[in-house]
Design an enzyme around this catalytic site. Structure first.
Site, short mmCIF file in Angstrom:
data_model
loop_
_atom_site.label_atom_id
_atom_site.label_comp_id
_atom_site.label_asym_id
_atom_site.label_seq_id
_atom_site.Cartn_x
_atom_site.Cartn_y
_atom_site.Cartn_z
CG ASP A 126 -5.15 24.19 30.62
OD1 ASP A 126 -4.10 24.83 30.37
OD2 ASP A 126 -5.15 23.00 30.97
CG ASP A 331 0.53 27.41 29.85
OD1 ASP A 331 -0.56 27.06 29.37
OD2 ASP A 331 0.82 27.24 31.05
#
Length: 453
Positions: A126, A331
């Site tokens: 992440d 992201d």
């Protein structure tokens, strides 16, 4: 480009691409989860040579169709976008109690080992958060995971972090108990992890061992948001992330196409630029800092071109606002790109104008813009899509923004609209080496056959 690629530049103009529509091009990416008063310095000799970690998509091996994979990933991505936006808005509200709810989920799993002797597990990668954590015995509550739950009592290198340690104070809401520093992280899908902050030896690529890495040892973990693995590895810009703790200013990842069979890669340290200089054009843009969300990787997006048309997007559309809202982040855990609605509507309108196919309004694919494929078609011409970042014009290959499925008779744009924050998703990043240089505060895109790294 591989010989079986479905996309090629037009012989008369690079602004158009031939799109073979009868074979599904899929957007989701397959890729291989005693108290310490101070934290000892990491042995940097262990990581100076760098290391490579294979990644796999969280839904790989699930026997899903390609569009099912996409729809599952989009559901997670939309939820993740909502949590990102809520975090930023909450950070800008001085009256809000700082009990952050993190986006959670993610699209890729990385394999690593923890402890002495090392115990292997997979964790969600992440770039939108910092904390490293895994489930630990004795579990008051643990979700099902594919590997055994980590037992600190069986590791000789486990050590809890004291309440006075700097990394304990770096937690958003640290608490103190007799056994040391405690943490609580909650996520937008109502998953949560709670436990003690500790240090351990982490082993990467089965051969690079790094001692004294701080992580959350979760003894109470609820929800189903992480059960594809056994926890999470944060790669954000904060002090608790793996990147910050290793002390290496560079890392990169290279995500393979969904129709590939080989793993994607995370590359740390000196290996981060392993694919640079192999012939692909390097496009570099500054990393922007948002004081209200210092862990996120913001980019300055200045415009978008569809075909030969530079869209009339207001310059302020993707700018960070004084209260920390707005802007665009890159992201790894969000599948498709989400653009501020005013910009997305211009992109959508231009694609409708340039793609000479009827628009499909059924919503069957779950995407904002789809076209009906003509019966018996073998190729469809689509316009080139270019993202103009500060100092970098990123020309995307067709498979990074358009997908087709002959069984559904649809071809869809892999983008959606958002309100406030925008996100540059992982589909748009596939088959590119994406290099983060935290010393120079830059991010670089290098076209790369990721399955050949």
């Amino acid at each position: 480009m591989a010989s079986n690629s479905l996309l090629s530049s037009s012989s008369c103009s690079w602004s158009s691409i031939l799109f073979a529509a009868l074979i599904a091009v899929v957007l989701v990416v397959f890729v291989s989860p005693a108290h310490s008063t101070s934290r000892p310095a990491l042995d940097r000799r262990m990581i100076q040579a760098g290391f490579k970690v294979p990644l796999k998509h969280v839904d790989s091996g699930g026997n899903f169709t390609k569009f099912e994979l996409l729809q599952r990933a989009m559901k997670r991505g939309k939820h993740r976008l909502d949590r990102f936006s809520a975090m930023v808005l909450a950070a800008g509200d001085s009256s809000e109690i700082k009990s952050q709810v993190y986006p959670g989920n993610g699209e890729f799993l990385m394999k690593l080992s923890i402890g002495t002797p090392p115990a292997s597990y997979s964790a969600i990668l992440d770039t939108g958060s910092d904390l490293i954590w895994t489930q630990c015995k004795p579990c008051q509550q643990c979700f099902d995971q594919p590997t055994p739950v980590f037992d600190p009592k069986r590791s000789s290198s486990f050590s809890q972090v004291s309440c006075s340690a700097a990394l304990c104070q770096a937690l958003p809401l640290p608490s103190c108990a007799a056994e040391g520093c405690e943490y609580l992280y909650t996520y937008g899908d109502y998953s949560s992890t709670q436990g003690v902050l500790a240090t351990e030896t982490f082993t990467f690529d089965d051969k690079v061992s790094v001692p004294n890495v701080a992580f959350g040892c979760g003894e109470d973990n609820e929800g189903s948001g992480f059960n594809q693995g056994a926890g999470l590895v944060g790669l954000g810009r904060g002090p608790l992330s793996l990147v910050s703790q290793l002390g290496e200013p560079k890392f990169s990842y290279c995500l393979t196409s969904i129709d590939g069979t080989k793993s994607s890669s995370l590359l740390m340290g000196s290996l981060a630029t392993a694919g640079v200089g192999s012939g692909g054009t390097i496009e570099t843009t500054p990393l922007i800092q948002n004081p209200s969300q210092p862990s996120f990787y913001y980019l300055s997006l200045e415009g978008i071109t569809v075909g030969d048309t530079l869209l009339p997007i207001e310059k302020s559309t993707f700018a960070l606002k004084e209260d920390g809202s707005g802007g665009l982040i890159i992201d790894s855990g969000t599948t498709i790109t989400y653009l501020e609605d005013s910009a997305f509507q211009l992109v959508k309108k231009e694609f409708i104008s340039q793609v000479k196919l009827p628009v499909d309004d059924t919503g069957a694919a779950g995407l904002d813009l789809c076209f009906t494929l003509p019966s018996g078609a073998t190729t469809v011409e689509i316009p080139q899509l270019v993202f103009h970042f500060d100092g970098a014009d990123l020309e995307l290959p067709g498979e990074n923004y358009m997908i087709a499925d002959s069984t559904m008779g649809l071809m869809c744009l892999a983008m959606g609209s958002s309100s406030g924050m925008s996100i540059f998703g992982n589909v748009q990043q596939q088959n590119m080496l994406v290099v983060y240089d935290l010393t120079k505060k830059t991010l670089s895109f290098v076209p790369t056959q990721c399955d050949q790294l």
